[in-house]
Write a protein that holds these residues in place. Structure first.
Motif, PDB file in Angstrom:
ATOM      1  N   HIS A  99       2.493   5.334  41.924  1.00 33.15           N
ATOM      2  CA  HIS A  99       2.004   5.961  43.146  1.00 33.15           C
ATOM      3  C   HIS A  99       1.562   7.371  42.791  1.00 33.15           C
ATOM      4  O   HIS A  99       1.866   7.872  41.712  1.00 33.15           O
ATOM      5  CB  HIS A  99       3.120   6.035  44.202  1.00 33.15           C
ATOM      6  CG  HIS A  99       3.573   4.707  44.693  1.00 33.15           C
ATOM      7  ND1 HIS A  99       2.979   4.065  45.739  1.00 33.15           N
ATOM      8  CD2 HIS A  99       4.556   3.894  44.261  1.00 33.15           C
ATOM      9  CE1 HIS A  99       3.579   2.910  45.939  1.00 33.15           C
ATOM     10  NE2 HIS A  99       4.539   2.778  45.057  1.00 33.15           N
ATOM     11  N   TYR A 111      -1.324  10.209  50.086  1.00 34.04           N
ATOM     12  CA  TYR A 111      -0.446   9.343  49.307  1.00 34.04           C
ATOM     13  C   TYR A 111      -1.260   8.152  48.822  1.00 34.04           C
ATOM     14  O   TYR A 111      -1.930   7.492  49.620  1.00 34.04           O
ATOM     15  CB  TYR A 111       0.722   8.848  50.167  1.00 34.04           C
ATOM     16  CG  TYR A 111       1.614   9.970  50.634  1.00 34.04           C
ATOM     17  CD1 TYR A 111       2.687  10.383  49.859  1.00 34.04           C
ATOM     18  CD2 TYR A 111       1.372  10.616  51.849  1.00 34.04           C
ATOM     19  CE1 TYR A 111       3.512  11.426  50.282  1.00 34.04           C
ATOM     20  CE2 TYR A 111       2.187  11.651  52.275  1.00 34.04           C
ATOM     21  CZ  TYR A 111       3.250  12.051  51.487  1.00 34.04           C
ATOM     22  OH  TYR A 111       4.047  13.073  51.907  1.00 34.04           O
ATOM     23  N   TYR A 112      -1.190   7.884  47.516  1.00 39.16           N
ATOM     24  CA  TYR A 112      -1.984   6.807  46.919  1.00 39.16           C
ATOM     25  C   TYR A 112      -1.106   5.740  46.278  1.00 39.16           C
ATOM     26  O   TYR A 112      -0.054   6.039  45.723  1.00 39.16           O
ATOM     27  CB  TYR A 112      -2.865   7.356  45.791  1.00 39.16           C
ATOM     28  CG  TYR A 112      -4.036   8.196  46.204  1.00 39.16           C
ATOM     29  CD1 TYR A 112      -5.161   7.634  46.804  1.00 39.16           C
ATOM     30  CD2 TYR A 112      -4.050   9.562  45.944  1.00 39.16           C
ATOM     31  CE1 TYR A 112      -6.257   8.416  47.142  1.00 39.16           C
ATOM     32  CE2 TYR A 112      -5.141  10.349  46.271  1.00 39.16           C
ATOM     33  CZ  TYR A 112      -6.244   9.761  46.877  1.00 39.16           C
ATOM     34  OH  TYR A 112      -7.324  10.539  47.205  1.00 39.16           O
ATOM     35  N   LYS A 113      -1.602   4.513  46.312  1.00 39.73           N
ATOM     36  CA  LYS A 113      -1.131   3.426  45.459  1.00 39.73           C
ATOM     37  C   LYS A 113      -2.161   3.316  44.343  1.00 39.73           C
ATOM     38  O   LYS A 113      -3.347   3.583  44.562  1.00 39.73           O
ATOM     39  CB  LYS A 113      -1.068   2.108  46.227  1.00 39.73           C
ATOM     40  CG  LYS A 113      -0.009   2.081  47.293  1.00 39.73           C
ATOM     41  CD  LYS A 113      -0.010   0.732  47.994  1.00 39.73           C
ATOM     42  CE  LYS A 113       1.047   0.706  49.076  1.00 39.73           C
ATOM     43  NZ  LYS A 113       1.069  -0.564  49.791  1.00 39.73           N
ATOM     44  N   PHE A 123      -7.142   4.763  42.794  1.00 37.67           N
ATOM     45  CA  PHE A 123      -6.112   5.350  43.636  1.00 37.67           C
ATOM     46  C   PHE A 123      -6.573   5.127  45.076  1.00 37.67           C
ATOM     47  O   PHE A 123      -7.617   5.642  45.464  1.00 37.67           O
ATOM     48  CB  PHE A 123      -6.011   6.851  43.377  1.00 37.67           C
ATOM     49  CG  PHE A 123      -5.621   7.233  41.973  1.00 37.67           C
ATOM     50  CD1 PHE A 123      -4.395   7.834  41.738  1.00 37.67           C
ATOM     51  CD2 PHE A 123      -6.473   7.033  40.896  1.00 37.67           C
ATOM     52  CE1 PHE A 123      -4.023   8.220  40.453  1.00 37.67           C
ATOM     53  CE2 PHE A 123      -6.113   7.408  39.615  1.00 37.67           C
ATOM     54  CZ  PHE A 123      -4.883   7.999  39.390  1.00 37.67           C
ATOM     55  N   SER A 125      -5.519   5.253  49.231  1.00 41.94           N
ATOM     56  CA  SER A 125      -4.517   5.719  50.183  1.00 41.94           C
ATOM     57  C   SER A 125      -3.889   4.536  50.892  1.00 41.94           C
ATOM     58  O   SER A 125      -4.500   3.484  51.068  1.00 41.94           O
ATOM     59  CB  SER A 125      -5.121   6.698  51.185  1.00 41.94           C
ATOM     60  OG  SER A 125      -6.067   6.068  52.012  1.00 41.94           O
ATOM     61  N   GLU A 126      -2.662   4.743  51.280  1.00 39.17           N
ATOM     62  CA  GLU A 126      -1.927   3.687  51.945  1.00 39.17           C
ATOM     63  C   GLU A 126      -2.457   3.516  53.363  1.00 39.17           C
ATOM     64  O   GLU A 126      -2.647   4.491  54.092  1.00 39.17           O
ATOM     65  CB  GLU A 126      -0.441   4.007  51.903  1.00 39.17           C
ATOM     66  CG  GLU A 126       0.049   4.094  50.459  1.00 39.17           C
ATOM     67  CD  GLU A 126       1.523   4.386  50.325  1.00 39.17           C
ATOM     68  OE1 GLU A 126       2.269   4.230  51.307  1.00 39.17           O
ATOM     69  OE2 GLU A 126       1.926   4.771  49.216  1.00 39.17           O
TER      70      GLU A 126
END
Length: 169
Positions: A99, A111-113, A123, A125-126
């Motif tokens: 993450h 926030y990235y997965k 990357f 974002s959620e």
């Protein structure tokens, strides 16, 4: 004779102990799939804010526990300013998915997965975050590292906001 028997029994015990040991697990490379990003990069790009030049680096920090990208882009030629950001890549444990968390000089936090393929890292974002979704992609082609930042309105499709091409310093 007793001495030979003792040596033989000792050798058997040592062999049995060696065989009984569970195999050593393969070391997990926390940054597998991201090694192509490591180093210092010089970039030129274009997009909605205009043409820009900048630099960024990807480095392991905290004894390899996190991967950090520090970046800046200079938009002063278009009457803009300087954009700075910090991206921290992490995994709660070495076996968990990667993450990232992003901060910039404009107050954004994303926030990235992370998903990787050979020479590519995405990357995203959620979806649970309110507001637009973001996608940051890197693709390595030879000595060039290309990047793209895309934005999607809620329920909409991703559109390119920035793109750049980089070479290592």
């Amino acid at each position: 004779m007793i001495r030979r028997l003792t040596l033989f029994v000792s050798a058997l015990v040592l062999c049995a102990a060696a065989i009984a040991q569970p195999p050593t697990p393969k070391s997990i490379d926390r940054w597998e799939g991201l090694h192509f990003l490591l180093g210092d990069w010089v970039a030129k790009g274009s997009g909605t804010p205009g043409a820009a030049a900048g630099e960024y680096s990807f480095r392991e920090e905290l004894s390899g526990q996190i991967l950090v990208r520090r970046s800046f882009a200079d938009y002063t030629a278009q009457g803009g300013g300087r954009h700075e950001d910090l991206l921290i890549v992490y995994a709660a444990t070495p076996a968990e998915p990667l993450h990232a968390i992003y901060f910039d000089s404009e107050g954004h936090v994303i926030y990235y997965k992370i998903v990787t393929r050979p020479n590519t890292a995405v990357f995203e974002s959620e979806a649970s975050q309110p507001g637009p979704r973001y996608r940051l992609s890197y693709t390595r082609a030879g000595d060039t590292l290309n990047g793209e930042f895309q934005v999607a309105p809620p329920g909409g499709e991703f559109k390119t906001y920035l793109s750049w091409s980089s070479v290592q310093k």
